[in-house]
Design a protein around this motif. Structure first.
Motif, mmCIF file in Angstrom:
data_model
loop_
_atom_site.group_PDB
_atom_site.id
_atom_site.type_symbol
_atom_site.label_atom_id
_atom_site.label_comp_id
_atom_site.label_asym_id
_atom_site.label_seq_id
_atom_site.Cartn_x
_atom_site.Cartn_y
_atom_site.Cartn_z
ATOM 1 N N VAL A 1 38.760 -60.366 63.451
ATOM 2 C CA VAL A 1 37.783 -59.503 64.525
ATOM 3 C C VAL A 1 37.091 -60.502 65.641
ATOM 4 C CG1 VAL A 1 37.522 -57.447 63.239
ATOM 5 C CG2 VAL A 1 35.679 -59.214 63.325
ATOM 6 N N LEU A 2 36.957 -59.925 66.596
ATOM 7 C CA LEU A 2 36.333 -60.998 67.784
ATOM 8 C C LEU A 2 35.267 -60.233 68.382
ATOM 9 C CD1 LEU A 2 37.683 -63.131 70.534
ATOM 10 C CD2 LEU A 2 36.207 -61.320 71.117
ATOM 11 N N GLY A 3 33.935 -60.631 68.602
ATOM 12 C CA GLY A 3 32.907 -59.917 68.923
ATOM 13 C C GLY A 3 31.862 -60.899 69.721
ATOM 14 N N PRO A 4 30.770 -60.603 70.068
ATOM 15 C CA PRO A 4 29.791 -61.383 70.612
ATOM 16 C C PRO A 4 29.018 -62.342 69.569
ATOM 17 C CG PRO A 4 28.586 -59.231 70.275
ATOM 18 C CD PRO A 4 30.335 -59.091 70.130
ATOM 19 N N THR A 5 28.516 -63.338 69.904
ATOM 20 C CA THR A 5 27.881 -64.322 68.908
ATOM 21 C C THR A 5 26.890 -63.584 68.184
ATOM 22 O OG1 THR A 5 26.501 -65.315 70.520
ATOM 23 C CG2 THR A 5 28.613 -66.320 69.913
ATOM 24 N N ARG A 6 26.268 -62.730 68.848
ATOM 25 C CA ARG A 6 25.048 -61.669 68.064
ATOM 26 C C ARG A 6 25.932 -60.635 67.310
ATOM 27 N NH1 ARG A 6 22.850 -57.052 68.786
ATOM 28 N NH2 ARG A 6 24.190 -56.537 70.532
ATOM 29 N N MET A 7 26.276 -61.171 66.234
ATOM 30 C CA MET A 7 27.272 -60.369 65.337
ATOM 31 C C MET A 7 26.700 -60.232 63.983
ATOM 32 S SD MET A 7 31.186 -61.530 63.846
ATOM 33 C CE MET A 7 31.954 -61.361 65.641
ATOM 34 N N ASP A 8 26.774 -59.001 63.067
ATOM 35 C CA ASP A 8 26.488 -59.149 61.918
ATOM 36 C C ASP A 8 27.527 -59.816 60.889
ATOM 37 O OD1 ASP A 8 25.805 -58.207 59.331
ATOM 38 O OD2 ASP A 8 26.628 -56.110 59.408
ATOM 39 N N TYR A 9 27.280 -60.956 60.788
ATOM 40 C CA TYR A 9 28.200 -61.990 60.109
ATOM 41 C C TYR A 9 28.376 -61.339 58.783
ATOM 42 C CZ TYR A 9 28.125 -65.207 64.264
ATOM 43 O OH TYR A 9 28.211 -65.383 65.444
ATOM 44 N N PRO A 10 27.538 -61.141 57.966
ATOM 45 C CA PRO A 10 27.781 -60.856 56.508
ATOM 46 C C PRO A 10 28.684 -59.566 56.399
ATOM 47 C CG PRO A 10 25.303 -61.352 56.723
ATOM 48 C CD PRO A 10 26.011 -61.451 58.067
ATOM 49 N N GLY A 11 28.273 -58.643 57.156
ATOM 50 C CA GLY A 11 29.024 -57.472 57.238
ATOM 51 C C GLY A 11 30.556 -57.506 57.872
ATOM 52 N N THR A 12 30.665 -58.274 58.847
ATOM 53 C CA THR A 12 31.841 -58.287 59.560
ATOM 54 C C THR A 12 32.694 -59.268 58.570
ATOM 55 O OG1 THR A 12 30.993 -58.315 61.598
ATOM 56 C CG2 THR A 12 33.051 -59.362 61.511
ATOM 57 N N MET A 13 32.059 -60.175 57.977
ATOM 58 C CA MET A 13 33.151 -61.098 56.923
ATOM 59 C C MET A 13 33.523 -60.417 55.716
ATOM 60 S SD MET A 13 30.509 -64.244 57.590
ATOM 61 C CE MET A 13 31.183 -65.364 56.076
ATOM 62 N N GLY A 14 32.522 -59.524 55.266
ATOM 63 C CA GLY A 14 32.877 -58.747 54.061
ATOM 64 C C GLY A 14 34.041 -57.727 54.432
ATOM 65 N N ALA A 15 33.904 -57.194 55.690
ATOM 66 C CA ALA A 15 35.059 -56.194 56.340
ATOM 67 C C ALA A 15 36.260 -56.869 56.141
ATOM 68 C CB ALA A 15 34.599 -55.308 57.341
ATOM 69 N N VAL A 16 36.475 -58.036 57.005
ATOM 70 C CA VAL A 16 37.465 -58.681 57.259
ATOM 71 C C VAL A 16 38.213 -59.133 55.947
ATOM 72 C CG1 VAL A 16 38.439 -60.839 58.196
ATOM 73 C CG2 VAL A 16 36.968 -59.404 59.459
ATOM 74 N N SER A 17 37.381 -59.413 55.107
ATOM 75 C CA SER A 17 38.006 -60.117 53.506
ATOM 76 C C SER A 17 38.467 -58.994 53.005
ATOM 77 C CB SER A 17 36.627 -61.055 52.953
ATOM 78 O OG SER A 17 37.232 -61.293 51.689
ATOM 79 N N ALA A 18 37.915 -57.937 52.886
ATOM 80 C CA ALA A 18 38.222 -56.637 51.943
ATOM 81 C C ALA A 18 39.629 -56.209 52.558
ATOM 82 C CB ALA A 18 37.209 -55.394 52.222
#
Length: 368
Positions: free
Chosen positions: A339-356
């Motif tokens: 996924v791509l989004g602004p640097t003001r990103m929920d990194y832990p949540g986004t990383m968890g979702a992409v990995s899952a």
């Protein structure tokens, strides 16, 4: 599907031994003790949640940091001096820099796990796919919905796929449909004009070709079919040569360079995160090669990667971050998604979702 981040959701500290790297580079600064790291963590979390610069008073009120407001102000001054946060205007608040986000991500010891309801929803949604195209389409929609960012999914690489089956269907005596099916679910077909051949010859050709190449990587196929026509009577060889040429054409075209994009409209929710205009971001997303480079190389085991700001390598994407992971079968990466989004990103949540999601897509390929 995922709630906004809350203070305390993130486990922050030294990475656990043996965990995959989450980034291309790691910022290590011995001057940053754990308290300053906690202050940085709090600033990142609050800024992601509130979209407002964070002041020391807000940190004291929202977080139990165990120190006085004066100490927090000193820590913030040190973080600013070292380039991890900055003051966007004359307010007292501070926001993270790319360097600050980088350190925040690199010092994550875990990512936010999905809830049982989210896992069940992913399983049901992706499990209902009927073919590879449907899997990719559903994955893009799912990632965009979960993360509320732009989702990018690459089709499995033909060069890293193996042959599952080759089907030959005689449409007419001189027209044959060739269908190549890979172990990653890719289906490619060609119509081949040949000299007239009998159905018996087509059946014999199908059986011999499958016996020769099924289970082998597509990169191995050219060498295995090099003298294939020599096994047949002289009068049938022109037809065999035409079919083999069509098979090789499918392989060398390398049509694995296919990327599907979804959720671009989500960017409109973050207009305030782009200092000038969202135009350069949209222009970059229209370029297929830019997307492929953002996804990274399809090699080695599946790893989670985060690129922040200028780490993307494109000026037009300097206000964005990209979170990607490989997916595949039997532990072998065949493509990338992210996924791509602004640097003001929920990194832990986004990383968890992409990995899952990457793990779920890999399981689907294993069952295909």
């Amino acid at each position: 599907m995922r709630e906004d981040p809350r203070p305390g959701d993130t486990v922050f500290g030294e990475p656990r031994l043996g965990e995959p790297r989450l980034a291309d580079s790691r910022v290590e600064d011995p001057r940053l003790d754990r308290r300053r790291l906690e202050v940085l963590r709090a600033i990142v979390q609050d800024y992601v949640s509130t979209q407002e610069p964070i002041g020391s008073k807000a940190l004291v009120e929202r977080h139990n940091l165990g120190v006085s407001p004066a100490t927090i102000r000193n820590d913030m001054a040190a973080l600013e001096e070292e380039g991890y946060i900055h003051q966007p205007h004359t307010s007292a608040g501070r926001v993270p820099t790319d360097k600050g986000y980088r350190l925040f991500v690199d010092r994550l010891s875990s990512v936010k796990p999905l809830s049982s309801a989210e896992r069940s929803a992913i399983h049901a949604f992706l499990g209902g796919a009927v073919d590879l195209d449907d899997v990719i389409s559903r994955t893009v929609r799912l990632l965009a919905q979960i993360t509320r960012q732009v989702a990018v999914v690459q089709y499995p690489s033909l060069s890293r796929s193996a042959v599952r089956h080759v089907e030959l269907v005689a449409i007419t005596p001189s027209r044959i449909m060739l269908v190549l099916i890979t172990d990653t679910g890719r289906v490619e077909q060609r119509f081949v004009e040949t000299i007239p051949v009998s159905e018996t010859t087509v059946a014999d050709l199908r059986a011999r070709l499958n016996a020769l190449i099924v289970g082998h990587r597509l990169s191995e196929v050219p060498g295995r079919v090099d003298d294939f026509a020599d096994q047949f009577p002289h009068e049938d060889r022109p037809a065999i040569d035409s079919l083999v040429a069509a098979l090789l054409e499918v392989i060398v075209e390398q049509r694995e360079e296919r990327v599907v994009l979804g959720g671009t409209a989500n960017l409109t929710r973050f207009r305030q995160d782009f200092p000038d205009t969202i135009g350069p971001v949209l222009e970059a997303l229209e370029e297929q090669m830019v997307l492929l480079k953002l996804l990274g190389e399809t090699t080695g085991p599946s790893t989670l990667t985060v690129r922040i700001g200028h780490e993307t390598g494109y000026e037009g994407l300097s206000a964005t971050s990209v979170v990607t992971s490989g997916y595949g079968r039997d532990g072998d990466t065949v493509a990338q998604l992210g996924v791509l989004g602004p640097t003001r990103m929920d990194y832990p949540g986004t990383m968890g979702a992409v990995s899952a999601v990457a793990r779920y897509v890999g399981r689907i390929l294993d069952q295909a």
